[in-house]
Design a protein around this motif. Structure first.
Motif, PDB file in Angstrom:
ATOM      1  N   ILE A   4       0.602  -1.295   0.201  1.00 44.79           N
ATOM      2  CA  ILE A   4      -0.505  -0.184   0.174  1.00 44.79           C
ATOM      3  C   ILE A   4       1.459   1.378  -0.616  1.00 44.79           C
ATOM      4  O   ILE A   4       1.490   1.469   1.080  1.00 44.79           O
ATOM      5  CB  ILE A   4      -1.139  -0.101   1.207  1.00 44.79           C
ATOM      6  N   ASN A   5       1.130   1.743  -0.970  1.00 41.33           N
ATOM      7  CA  ASN A   5       2.118   2.693  -1.297  1.00 41.33           C
ATOM      8  C   ASN A   5       1.199   4.342  -0.575  1.00 41.33           C
ATOM      9  O   ASN A   5       0.564   4.673  -0.850  1.00 41.33           O
ATOM     10  CB  ASN A   5       2.106   2.908  -2.641  1.00 41.33           C
ATOM     11  N   PHE A   6       1.802   4.784   0.469  1.00 38.72           N
ATOM     12  CA  PHE A   6       0.925   5.770   0.919  1.00 38.72           C
ATOM     13  C   PHE A   6       1.560   6.853   0.583  1.00 38.72           C
ATOM     14  O   PHE A   6       1.887   7.968   0.996  1.00 38.72           O
ATOM     15  CB  PHE A   6       1.605   6.091   2.982  1.00 38.72           C
ATOM     16  N   SER A   7       2.673   7.123  -0.553  1.00 45.45           N
ATOM     17  CA  SER A   7       3.584   8.146  -1.110  1.00 45.45           C
ATOM     18  C   SER A   7       2.475   8.323  -2.638  1.00 45.45           C
ATOM     19  O   SER A   7       3.432   9.039  -3.205  1.00 45.45           O
ATOM     20  CB  SER A   7       4.653   8.330  -1.195  1.00 45.45           C
ATOM     21  N   HIS A   8       1.793   8.096  -3.157  1.00 45.98           N
ATOM     22  CA  HIS A   8       1.273   7.629  -4.135  1.00 45.98           C
ATOM     23  C   HIS A   8       0.513   9.066  -4.050  1.00 45.98           C
ATOM     24  O   HIS A   8       0.734   9.381  -5.324  1.00 45.98           O
ATOM     25  CB  HIS A   8       0.073   6.661  -3.525  1.00 45.98           C
ATOM     26  N   GLY A   9      -0.472   9.737  -3.829  1.00 48.11           N
ATOM     27  CA  GLY A   9      -0.885  10.854  -3.982  1.00 48.11           C
ATOM     28  C   GLY A   9       0.747  12.241  -3.984  1.00 48.11           C
ATOM     29  O   GLY A   9       0.179  12.864  -4.969  1.00 48.11           O
ATOM     30  N   ASP A  10       1.782  11.644  -3.372  1.00 48.61           N
ATOM     31  CA  ASP A  10       2.105  13.027  -3.266  1.00 48.61           C
ATOM     32  C   ASP A  10       3.799  12.872  -5.129  1.00 48.61           C
ATOM     33  O   ASP A  10       3.413  14.082  -5.326  1.00 48.61           O
ATOM     34  CB  ASP A  10       3.761  12.898  -2.444  1.00 48.61           C
ATOM     35  N   LEU A  51      15.393   1.089  -4.394  1.00 47.91           N
ATOM     36  CA  LEU A  51      16.117   1.483  -3.814  1.00 47.91           C
ATOM     37  C   LEU A  51      16.091   1.101  -2.112  1.00 47.91           C
ATOM     38  O   LEU A  51      16.196   0.718  -1.140  1.00 47.91           O
ATOM     39  CB  LEU A  51      16.322   3.217  -3.677  1.00 47.91           C
ATOM     40  N   ILE A  52      14.193   1.461  -2.962  1.00 45.08           N
ATOM     41  CA  ILE A  52      13.933   1.074  -1.082  1.00 45.08           C
ATOM     42  C   ILE A  52      13.169  -0.335  -0.833  1.00 45.08           C
ATOM     43  O   ILE A  52      13.207  -0.734  -0.290  1.00 45.08           O
ATOM     44  CB  ILE A  52      12.638   1.996  -0.825  1.00 45.08           C
ATOM     45  N   LEU A  53      11.847  -0.296  -1.487  1.00 48.04           N
ATOM     46  CA  LEU A  53      11.048  -1.559  -1.949  1.00 48.04           C
ATOM     47  C   LEU A  53      11.896  -2.895  -1.966  1.00 48.04           C
ATOM     48  O   LEU A  53      10.948  -3.622  -0.862  1.00 48.04           O
ATOM     49  CB  LEU A  53       9.620  -1.352  -2.222  1.00 48.04           C
ATOM     50  N   SER A  54      12.222  -3.163  -2.829  1.00 40.26           N
ATOM     51  CA  SER A  54      13.263  -4.359  -2.890  1.00 40.26           C
ATOM     52  C   SER A  54      13.838  -4.609  -1.547  1.00 40.26           C
ATOM     53  O   SER A  54      13.992  -6.534  -1.388  1.00 40.26           O
ATOM     54  CB  SER A  54      13.861  -4.314  -3.949  1.00 40.26           C
ATOM     55  N   ARG A  55      14.080  -3.757  -0.479  1.00 43.89           N
ATOM     56  CA  ARG A  55      14.864  -4.232   0.037  1.00 43.89           C
ATOM     57  C   ARG A  55      13.791  -4.421   1.099  1.00 43.89           C
ATOM     58  O   ARG A  55      13.741  -5.426   2.353  1.00 43.89           O
ATOM     59  CB  ARG A  55      15.572  -3.235   0.941  1.00 43.89           C
ATOM     60  N   LEU A  56      12.893  -4.713   1.728  1.00 48.64           N
ATOM     61  CA  LEU A  56      11.408  -5.318   2.981  1.00 48.64           C
ATOM     62  C   LEU A  56      10.506  -6.390   1.487  1.00 48.64           C
ATOM     63  O   LEU A  56       9.845  -6.620   2.272  1.00 48.64           O
ATOM     64  CB  LEU A  56      10.523  -3.740   2.684  1.00 48.64           C
ATOM     65  N   VAL A  57      11.005  -6.669   0.749  1.00 49.72           N
ATOM     66  CA  VAL A  57      10.384  -8.064   0.231  1.00 49.72           C
ATOM     67  C   VAL A  57      10.011  -9.652   1.586  1.00 49.72           C
ATOM     68  O   VAL A  57      11.162  -9.261   2.715  1.00 49.72           O
ATOM     69  CB  VAL A  57      11.022  -9.199  -1.267  1.00 49.72           C
ATOM     70  N   ASP A  58       9.233  -9.859   1.816  1.00 49.45           N
ATOM     71  CA  ASP A  58       9.417 -11.087   3.129  1.00 49.45           C
ATOM     72  C   ASP A  58       9.229 -10.263   4.188  1.00 49.45           C
ATOM     73  O   ASP A  58       9.671 -11.117   5.087  1.00 49.45           O
ATOM     74  CB  ASP A  58       9.703 -12.431   3.009  1.00 49.45           C
ATOM     75  N   VAL A  59       8.938  -8.969   4.289  1.00 46.66           N
ATOM     76  CA  VAL A  59       8.611  -8.566   6.008  1.00 46.66           C
ATOM     77  C   VAL A  59       7.561  -8.472   6.296  1.00 46.66           C
ATOM     78  O   VAL A  59       6.552  -7.851   5.316  1.00 46.66           O
ATOM     79  CB  VAL A  59      10.045  -6.944   5.718  1.00 46.66           C
ATOM     80  N   PRO A  60       7.068  -7.992   7.481  1.00 41.13           N
ATOM     81  CA  PRO A  60       5.479  -7.494   7.821  1.00 41.13           C
ATOM     82  C   PRO A  60       5.078  -6.551   6.980  1.00 41.13           C
ATOM     83  O   PRO A  60       6.112  -5.661   6.485  1.00 41.13           O
ATOM     84  CB  PRO A  60       5.940  -7.082   8.892  1.00 41.13           C
ATOM     85  N   GLU A  61       4.287  -6.963   6.640  1.00 37.36           N
ATOM     86  CA  GLU A  61       2.990  -5.389   5.644  1.00 37.36           C
ATOM     87  C   GLU A  61       3.584  -4.341   6.156  1.00 37.36           C
ATOM     88  O   GLU A  61       3.052  -3.445   6.126  1.00 37.36           O
ATOM     89  CB  GLU A  61       1.830  -5.829   5.663  1.00 37.36           C
ATOM     90  N   GLY A  62       3.448  -3.741   7.677  1.00 35.29           N
ATOM     91  CA  GLY A  62       3.623  -2.687   7.718  1.00 35.29           C
ATOM     92  C   GLY A  62       5.055  -1.949   7.897  1.00 35.29           C
ATOM     93  O   GLY A  62       4.892  -0.822   7.582  1.00 35.29           O
ATOM     94  N   SER A  63       6.038  -2.566   7.486  1.00 39.87           N
ATOM     95  CA  SER A  63       7.202  -2.110   7.292  1.00 39.87           C
ATOM     96  C   SER A  63       7.172  -1.486   5.758  1.00 39.87           C
ATOM     97  O   SER A  63       7.746  -0.029   5.513  1.00 39.87           O
ATOM     98  CB  SER A  63       7.919  -2.806   6.662  1.00 39.87           C
ATOM     99  N   THR A  68       7.091   3.922   3.115  1.00 36.17           N
ATOM    100  CA  THR A  68       6.194   5.163   1.878  1.00 36.17           C
ATOM    101  C   THR A  68       5.727   5.844   2.580  1.00 36.17           C
ATOM    102  O   THR A  68       5.581   7.055   2.084  1.00 36.17           O
ATOM    103  CB  THR A  68       5.273   4.482   0.702  1.00 36.17           C
ATOM    104  N   LEU A  69       5.059   6.017   3.479  1.00 30.94           N
ATOM    105  CA  LEU A  69       5.372   7.258   4.595  1.00 30.94           C
ATOM    106  C   LEU A  69       6.236   8.143   4.741  1.00 30.94           C
ATOM    107  O   LEU A  69       6.035   9.621   4.645  1.00 30.94           O
ATOM    108  CB  LEU A  69       4.420   6.684   5.993  1.00 30.94           C
ATOM    109  N   GLY A  70       7.130   7.256   4.972  1.00 26.71           N
ATOM    110  CA  GLY A  70       8.721   8.206   4.683  1.00 26.71           C
ATOM    111  C   GLY A  70       9.209   8.715   3.359  1.00 26.71           C
ATOM    112  O   GLY A  70       9.125  10.397   3.924  1.00 26.71           O
ATOM    113  N   LEU A  71       8.529   7.716   2.913  1.00 25.00           N
ATOM    114  CA  LEU A  71       9.148   8.871   1.558  1.00 25.00           C
ATOM    115  C   LEU A  71       8.216  10.024   1.088  1.00 25.00           C
ATOM    116  O   LEU A  71       8.320  10.504   0.245  1.00 25.00           O
ATOM    117  CB  LEU A  71       8.342   7.524   0.546  1.00 25.00           C
ATOM    118  N   SER A  72       6.808   9.829   1.347  1.00 20.56           N
ATOM    119  CA  SER A  72       6.447  10.664   1.405  1.00 20.56           C
ATOM    120  C   SER A  72       6.292  12.113   1.326  1.00 20.56           C
ATOM    121  O   SER A  72       6.743  13.439   1.526  1.00 20.56           O
ATOM    122  CB  SER A  72       4.495  10.493   1.499  1.00 20.56           C
TER     123      SER A  72
END
Lengths: 260, 266
Positions: A4-10, A51-63, A68-72
């Motif tokens: 879920i991309n919380f920087s989508h709107g940005d 750079l960011i999301l590929s490092r977060l495969v197979d981690v809890p969804e909240g990560s 993406t919130l930080g990216l935003s």
């Protein structure tokens, strides 16, 4: 996937400022900017995924949500530093042009925006259902291990999908800016929230549901604004959202996904 | 993790055959398609598998059986390049298996029927099968491979427009096997295909595996269900606590008193 991309709107906001800069500096019409911004947006998405999301495969969804919130926040404040906080818009010559269709008066800009949306939906449909790469995307979203085992490089699928997502949000911003005002910090979250509502309404991961959810949200907002009170325009959609979630937690068109 | 290369402890396969597999003559079968050569495998501090050697030759159906935690899955992970051996080596078609993602294993020609099937639930049977031939080489032969799979499993042909999630467990297992065959692999690896199936369906799936094996495709079948494996395989390796305890022609093991008592409950 299932991010879920919380920087989508940005990214929509990035598209808006791109259109403004290209118009004021080079005199480009937003539709011309669109042609340049689509590939650049895609590239931006691919780079960010790597750079960011590929490092977060197979981690809890909240990560991924936090990432993406930080990216935003980074995008918002970078834009704030570059453009200041005052609202901007873009006045094109045909900005207030209308077409009369019997008893209805339609704005040219909105017609163009609607037309582009139809083209994008048709394009996505054809891509997902009739190309090998599109099938690979669907396969990866349904079962990543299964996809790997038939030889699909799911990491590259992840990059592709995020790239397309960012490219489309940038495009949305460019199409919308002639009829809206933009500020670096406020505009993005409004779009993110709407996108979130739309996808949850439609059932997460369901393309047709997202289209249906989008239509529903738009119609509820406009009807509420016209017949109840314009001031609460954004609230009507959220009220409808809450009601639907109460009755159908899996979303309007959501399937309960079985694993096989 | 340590990455210790070949340390000279390897026993040649001839030693093995003279020890405990009387009927086997590797010499007239050429080189093995898969050769696991006295490997040690583990995670961090934990050594899970030690000194295991195993070969699969062309056209063979080889069983690898053992209980929970015996190290079967760890061996499979090493074959697919997800972990590297601490000692010994793994050769596929004469080449060492390097570290990589599972999709690279498919490119090498190893098809994997994973535990739990891992189908694409909202796609039709035919879409699932077609994706098995996703890579460029198998894609050229997609139509022919599809006909071949439908020949082997006629039930699937009747259900080809149905989404995979709607089929029974046994039929889903056929899809998983069919999807693997679409890759036109050089070796087929199956991880617990009987898991979670009713006894009648287990028989059905085992017959299907036998059928696939008769087409000449070498198969490594990893299972807990010792009895079923002994009935259909040519040779079987029995793993216990990360070590091979018995290996030999399946017919011979079926008659072995110790095996019968320990694994078959007879």
């Amino acid at each position: 996937m299932r991010i879920i991309n919380f920087s989508h709107g940005d990214f929509v906001v990035i598209g808006m400022y791109t259109a403004i800069v290209l118009y004021t500096q080079l005199g480009w019409d937003p539709l011309l900017s669109l042609l340049v911004a689509l590939p650049l947006g895609f590239l931006l998405g691919v780079v960010l995924e790597r750079l960011i999301l590929s490092r977060l495969v197979d981690v809890p969804e909240g990560s991924t949500l936090l990432a993406t919130l930080g990216l935003s926040l980074v995008v918002q404040n970078t834009l704030m530093l570059s453009f200041g906080a005052s609202p901007r818009s873009l006045n094109v010559a045909y900005g207030s042009a209308t077409v009369n269709l019997g008893p209805m008066t339609l704005s040219v800009i909105q017609l163009v925006a609607g037309g582009i949306v139809l083209v994008v939906i048709a394009g996505l449909y054809l891509f997902l259902n009739y190309t090998e790469r599109g099938q690979a995307v669907r396969a990866t979203s349904q079962n990543r291990l299964g996809a790997e085992l038939v030889g699909i490089n799911t990491r590259s699928v992840h990059s592709l999908v995020f790239g397309v997502g960012v490219a489309l949000s940038v495009a949305a911003g460019i199409i919308l800016i002639p009829q809206l005002f933009v500020t670096p910090v406020i505009t993005g979250p409004v779009f993110t929230l709407k996108a979130f509502v739309v996808t949850v309404l439609g059932g997460l991961g369901n393309v047709w549901g997202a289209i249906g959810g989008g239509l529903l949200l738009g119609v509820v907002e406009v009807l509420g604004a016209a017949y109840i009170s314009f001031d609460y325009r954004d609230a009507y959609g959220l009220v409808a959202f809450l009601l639907i979630l109460l009755l159908r937690p899996e979303g309007l068109f959501g399937r309960t996904v079985k694993r096989v | 993790m340590r990455d210790v290369a070949h340390d000279g402890r390897d026993r040649s396969s001839e030693d093995y055959s003279s020890e405990n597999s009387a009927g086997r003559t590797p010499a007239d079968r050429g080189d093995p398609i898969l050769q696991i050569d006295s490997v040690d495998l583990g995670y961090d501090e934990l050594l899970v598998v030690s000194g295991v050697s195993l070969e699969v030759y062309g056209g063979e159906l080889v069983g690898l059986v053992g209980g929970n935690g015996s190290g079967k899955s760890t061996i499979l992970r090493a074959v697919s390049g997800m972990i590297q051996p601490r000692a010994g080596r793994i050769l596929f078609g004469g080449r060492a298996v390097g570290k990589g993602s599972p999709h690279q294993m498919a490119e090498m020609g190893i098809a994997h029927v994973p535990m739990g099937r891992q189908l694409f639930p909202n796609m039709t049977v035919e879409q699932n099968l077609a994706l098995g031939a996703y890579l460029p080489e198998p894609r050229k032969h997609r139509a022919g491979s599809l006909a071949h799979v439908y020949d082997l499993f006629p039930d699937l042909h009747g259900k080809r427009k149905v989404v995979a999630a709607a089929l029974s467990g046994g039929q889903q297992q056929m899809i998983a096997i069919g999807r693997a065959l679409m890759l036109r692999p050089k070796l087929l690896i199956m991880d617990e295909p009987s898991l979670g199936l009713a006894p009648r369906l287990v028989k059905e799936v085992m017959q299907a595996i036998r059928l696939v094996s008769q087409t000449g495709l070498p198969i490594l079948l990893v299972e807990q269900n010792v009895k079923q494996v002994l009935q259909i395989s040519d040779r079987t390796y029995v793993l216990e606590n990360g070590k091979l305890v018995v290996e030999g022609p399946s017919k011979q093991l079926m008659g072995d008193e110790k095996i019968r008592r320990a694994y078959l409950g007879l």
